[in-house]
Design a protein around this motif. Structure first.
Motif, short mmCIF file in Angstrom:
data_model
loop_
_atom_site.label_atom_id
_atom_site.label_comp_id
_atom_site.label_asym_id
_atom_site.label_seq_id
_atom_site.Cartn_x
_atom_site.Cartn_y
_atom_site.Cartn_z
N SER A 45 0.90 -0.91 -0.05
CA SER A 45 -0.11 0.03 0.44
C SER A 45 0.58 1.23 -0.44
O SER A 45 0.31 2.18 -0.74
CB SER A 45 -0.73 0.20 1.66
OG SER A 45 -0.56 -0.20 2.55
N ILE A 50 -2.91 7.02 -4.96
CA ILE A 50 -3.75 6.97 -4.27
C ILE A 50 -4.52 8.50 -4.17
O ILE A 50 -3.55 9.58 -3.12
CB ILE A 50 -4.53 6.02 -3.12
CG1 ILE A 50 -4.21 6.76 -2.33
CG2 ILE A 50 -4.59 4.56 -4.44
CD1 ILE A 50 -4.29 4.99 -0.90
N GLN A 52 -5.78 9.61 -1.63
CA GLN A 52 -6.22 9.56 -0.18
C GLN A 52 -4.62 10.56 -0.30
O GLN A 52 -4.71 10.82 0.97
CB GLN A 52 -6.19 8.60 0.72
CG GLN A 52 -8.16 8.40 0.45
CD GLN A 52 -8.43 7.84 -0.49
OE1 GLN A 52 -7.68 7.81 -1.35
NE2 GLN A 52 -9.78 7.28 -0.53
N LEU A 182 -14.35 -1.95 -3.73
CA LEU A 182 -14.17 -2.63 -2.87
C LEU A 182 -15.79 -3.03 -2.12
O LEU A 182 -16.77 -2.97 -2.65
CB LEU A 182 -14.00 -1.61 -1.79
CG LEU A 182 -12.65 -0.33 -2.26
CD1 LEU A 182 -12.29 0.49 -1.24
CD2 LEU A 182 -11.12 -1.41 -2.71
N ILE A 188 -11.94 2.53 -5.78
CA ILE A 188 -10.79 2.80 -5.64
C ILE A 188 -9.88 3.21 -7.13
O ILE A 188 -9.62 2.10 -7.53
CB ILE A 188 -9.57 2.84 -4.31
CG1 ILE A 188 -8.44 3.16 -3.89
CG2 ILE A 188 -10.03 0.71 -4.64
CD1 ILE A 188 -7.85 2.48 -3.12
N TYR A 210 -7.03 -6.78 -6.25
CA TYR A 210 -6.35 -4.80 -4.82
C TYR A 210 -6.88 -6.11 -3.38
O TYR A 210 -8.45 -6.73 -3.15
CB TYR A 210 -7.66 -3.92 -5.15
CG TYR A 210 -6.78 -2.99 -3.78
CD1 TYR A 210 -5.75 -2.53 -3.81
CD2 TYR A 210 -8.38 -2.79 -3.07
CE1 TYR A 210 -5.97 -1.33 -2.83
CE2 TYR A 210 -8.32 -1.79 -2.10
CZ TYR A 210 -6.92 -1.50 -1.80
OH TYR A 210 -7.00 -0.17 -0.81
N ASP A 211 -6.73 -5.68 -2.60
CA ASP A 211 -6.49 -6.88 -1.37
C ASP A 211 -6.98 -5.68 -0.43
O ASP A 211 -6.42 -4.51 -0.02
CB ASP A 211 -5.41 -7.21 -0.38
CG ASP A 211 -6.13 -7.68 1.13
OD1 ASP A 211 -6.90 -6.93 1.73
OD2 ASP A 211 -5.79 -8.69 1.10
N PRO A 212 -8.68 -5.34 0.01
CA PRO A 212 -9.05 -4.33 0.72
C PRO A 212 -8.31 -4.01 2.47
O PRO A 212 -8.79 -3.26 3.02
CB PRO A 212 -10.78 -4.18 1.06
CG PRO A 212 -10.95 -5.64 0.25
CD PRO A 212 -9.30 -6.02 -0.01
N SER A 214 -5.02 -5.69 2.90
CA SER A 214 -3.79 -5.25 3.17
C SER A 214 -3.40 -3.97 2.65
O SER A 214 -2.52 -2.93 2.82
CB SER A 214 -2.88 -6.33 3.27
OG SER A 214 -3.21 -6.51 1.28
N LYS A 215 -4.61 -3.19 1.53
CA LYS A 215 -4.49 -2.06 0.86
C LYS A 215 -3.61 -2.47 -0.12
O LYS A 215 -2.28 -1.37 -0.53
CB LYS A 215 -4.69 -0.90 1.87
CG LYS A 215 -5.77 -0.69 2.56
CD LYS A 215 -5.63 0.60 3.08
CE LYS A 215 -6.79 0.99 4.11
NZ LYS A 215 -6.86 2.02 4.57
N SER A 216 -2.87 -3.92 -0.23
CA SER A 216 -1.93 -4.04 -1.54
C SER A 216 -2.41 -4.13 -2.59
O SER A 216 -3.90 -5.03 -3.35
CB SER A 216 -1.30 -5.47 -0.78
OG SER A 216 -1.16 -6.39 -0.95
#
Length: 464
Positions: A45, A50, A52, A182, A188, A210-212, A214-216
């Motif tokens: 991540s 992104i 944010q 998500l 995202i 996308y892994d919500p 780990s956000k990776s």
């Protein structure tokens, strides 16, 4: 870039390398065998771009949060983020190494010369690209006023934030960003260093996830790979007109080629309010863009829209009185169906005539190598080719449907469908006067009488 990603915790980089390929250009080669579904690469991540992160950046964040008026779009925010990092002479070492690895130019259609763009004159890409260029100019002027010349103008030296820089950054976002939905329904958009070097292939399965938690971002093997193979990802079933506009390339013979047909009705048109309600109940709008494709060149939604648009007052009343019926999913009447199909045949013919080069001539030019393979004009020619093929199929289907309706309406035998709502899967009754037309009930008979009256009287008198 690789050393920074490894330090940030990226996994799989030792099994991959950047390489130049004859057809696709810069891409990623695997140094290892992978079976379909195996994890190839993971970008953590903290290495992703992104929106944010742009807003919480110590320098850029305050400038973005100070912008008044409508919030900046995701595209504009990421584009400014990229340009901001590129303009810095120190700090942001990891992100700057990623920017340095990005292409210095793109072949998206907004960068075409007028001569190159003219090759696809008449196509939707031609029109959209012209509009897009004007929109980009307007958006850039808005950014200059609202951001670049705002309270933090020292962060945005105008010589590094020109309109050409802005166009480059937008194309970077269009061609390299990945979108995910998500679990909570939000979406995202992100840029993933190194992973964004993977090229598209329609021959692999969807393989970037996308892994919500780990956000990776991870890339899986979309097929089996041998050592030395180029690794691909799948962008989705995208037509050439969109591939060229957003990504700067085309797929010859693309099976997903399409043409976006825009159908519109002005609010001042007669019976607009009644028709608008019916369009809404059919999942449409008074202005609807419907994709025509090679596999479905004339979707039923085109017919549904036009059936409602061309319906008279009695037909509209009948549809409102039958809310249980799928609105305009079948023909309303022979006359209505003939009118809309004739309109479509004529309209598709006009659209095809607007293409600068007819289909057969374009095929001949491509076969003879008139356009340099892989060049902008060559890519524009393939867009032109694909859209003309779709429109020809659409016209042919409309012609076939029109012939069938005319043949059915000229038959002396009673129709097997309700003459008003078109339903044929319910008990039908003959018109009591002329015995030559059928209805599903009294309501449809009354609604259709205004249209049927003259024919009914004539037929009835002959039967006396």
């Amino acid at each position: 870039m690789e050393s920074w990603l490894k330090a940030a915790g990226a996994a799989g980089l030792d099994d991959l390398e950047l390489a130049d390929f004859p057809t696709t250009g810069r891409g990623v080669r695997t140094l290892w065998r992978f079976k379909e579904g195996e994890r190839i690469l993971t970008i953590p991540s903290r290495s992703l771009w992104i929106v944010q992160d742009a807003y919480v950046d110590l320098l850029l964040g305050p400038a973005l949060r100070a912008v008044t008026g409508p919030p900046l779009s995701v595209e504009d925010t990421l584009a400014l983020y990229i340009l901001f990092v590129r303009s810095r002479e120190s700090g942001y070492e990891g992100l700057r190494s990623h920017v340095a690895a990005m292409p210095t130019s793109y072949s998206s259609s907004i960068f075409f010369t007028e001569e190159e763009l003219e090759v696809c004159a008449g196509s939707s890409l031609y029109t959209v690209t012209k509009q897009l260029k004007r929109t980009i100019e307007d958006d850039y002027r808005d950014l200059v006023v609202r951001v670049l010349l705002g309270q933090h103008r020292d962060l945005f030296p105008l010589d590094k934030f020109t309109i050409e820089d802005y166009k480059w950054a937008l194309c970077t976002v269009w061609s390299r960003a990945m979108d995910f939905v998500l679990p909570d329904g939000t979406s995202i958009r992100l840029l993933a260093p190194f992973a964004d070097m993977l090229n598209h292939s329609p021959e692999v399965k969807q393989c970037h996830v996308y892994d919500p938690v780990s956000k990776s971002l991870s890339v899986l093997a979309g097929k089996d790979y041998e050592a030395g193979d180029q690794v691909f990802i799948y962008y989705g079933p995208i037509p050439n007109n969109r591939l060229l506009r957003l990504y700067g390339f085309v797929v010859p013979g693309n099976p997903h080629d399409s043409y976006d047909l825009v159908l519109a009705t002005h609010p001042a048109a007669p019976l607009f309010e009644q028709k608008h309600k019916l369009w809404s109940s059919a999942g449409l709008d008074s202005t609807s863009t419907i994709g025509l494709t090679l596999t479905d060149p004339l979707p039923n939604n085109v017919l549904r829209f036009l059936r409602i648009q061309r319906a008279d007052e009695s037909a509209l009343a009948a549809m409102v009185l039958h809310p249980q019926i799928d609105v305009a999913a079948e023909k309303i009447s022979n006359s209505n169906e003939i009118e809309i199909l004739q309109f479509l045949v004529e309209s598709f013919g006009i659209l095809l005539d607007e293409f600068g080069t007819p289909l057969e001539k374009l095929e001949e030019q491509l076969a003879k190598g008139v356009f340099s393979a892989g060049g902008n004009a060559w890519a524009a020619a393939h867009v032109n080719l694909g859209e003309q093929r779709v429109l020809r199929l659409a016209r042919k289907k409309a012609e076939d449907l029109l012939a069938a309706v005319k043949s059915g309406s000229s038959s002396a035998a009673p129709t097997a469908r309700c003459a008003n709502c078109g339903k044929g899967s319910v008990p039908l009754m003959l018109c009591g006067r002329c015995k030559g037309i059928m209805y599903c009930g009294r309501t449809c008979q009354v609604a259709h009488f205004k249209e049927h009256k003259a024919t009914c009287m004539t037929t009835a008198s002959k039967n006396v």
